[in-house]
Design a protein around this motif. Sequence first.
Motif, short mmCIF file in Angstrom:
data_model
loop_
_atom_site.label_atom_id
_atom_site.label_comp_id
_atom_site.label_asym_id
_atom_site.label_seq_id
_atom_site.Cartn_x
_atom_site.Cartn_y
_atom_site.Cartn_z
N PHE A 186 0.79 -1.10 0.03
CA PHE A 186 0.30 -0.21 -0.02
C PHE A 186 0.54 1.29 0.02
O PHE A 186 0.54 2.45 -0.49
N MET A 187 2.49 1.29 0.37
CA MET A 187 3.45 2.51 0.96
C MET A 187 3.32 2.41 -0.86
O MET A 187 4.05 3.77 -1.22
N LEU A 188 3.17 2.15 -2.53
CA LEU A 188 3.46 1.59 -3.18
C LEU A 188 2.93 2.66 -4.05
O LEU A 188 2.53 3.21 -5.02
N LEU A 189 1.35 2.47 -3.85
CA LEU A 189 0.07 3.80 -4.00
C LEU A 189 0.00 5.11 -3.77
O LEU A 189 0.86 5.81 -2.62
N ALA A 190 -0.12 5.91 -4.47
CA ALA A 190 -0.48 7.59 -4.41
C ALA A 190 -1.38 7.44 -3.19
O ALA A 190 -0.40 8.66 -2.40
N PRO A 191 -2.31 7.10 -2.47
CA PRO A 191 -2.23 7.38 -1.08
C PRO A 191 -1.98 8.12 -0.46
O PRO A 191 -1.60 8.23 0.75
N MET A 192 -0.51 6.84 0.14
CA MET A 192 0.50 6.86 1.00
C MET A 192 1.35 7.81 0.76
O MET A 192 1.72 8.55 1.83
N ALA A 193 1.49 7.93 -0.70
CA ALA A 193 2.09 9.17 -0.83
C ALA A 193 1.49 11.03 -0.17
O ALA A 193 2.12 11.47 0.28
#
Length: 215
Positions: A186-193
């Motif tokens: 999930f860290m690689l998805l835009a929301p975590m950014a």
Amino acid sequence: MGLLSKKDAKLISDPLLDNNPITIQVLGICSALAITAELKASIVMAISVMFVLAMGNVVISLIRNIIPSKIRIIVQLVIAAALVIIVDQVLKAYAYELSKQLSVFVGLIITNCIIMGRFEAFALANGPWKSFLDGIGNSAGYGLILVIVAFFRELLGSGSLLGFKVLGDSVEKTGVYAYGYENNGFMLLAPMALITVGLIIWVQRSRNTALIEDN
């Protein structure tokens, strides 16, 4: 007297600390969300933006007195586009795989709010040297946030840094995974950014508030 006066040094330090273009001015957020899944891509993007902004600021400053006011935005876009083409060609020649990874985001440097904002707000009103320092300072502040976000996203999302495995079999053998850690995709998805940038903004603004109260 050193190379930089106190005012000149502030042009570099201020965007890094108390007036960061991402955390304080909330500019350049799109690329911070899009290309920070890997640290290497973020570093290259930061260097690319630094080249375009610093060189663009100098060029705009040098010709500021002969740019017709009615077409100044067009002139700024042409200069930014020319510099971005140089960056794109260099990446394709010497880092082709990374160039493919960054894809359209290199071209989108042209429309980065920080680029056009500094051209318009600073380079048009100041000399080449100060404009160069302003470009270095703001792009460094931008790049710093990209690197911080990418560091945590790649480390926690892929278990690696700069493509080298950091949290892998060797960590598993020491028992870290036994305590419940696994690579969090999930860290690689835009929301975590977005969440990571939000946390940095919170920390930065809290720090600024503390400085104001102390003064």
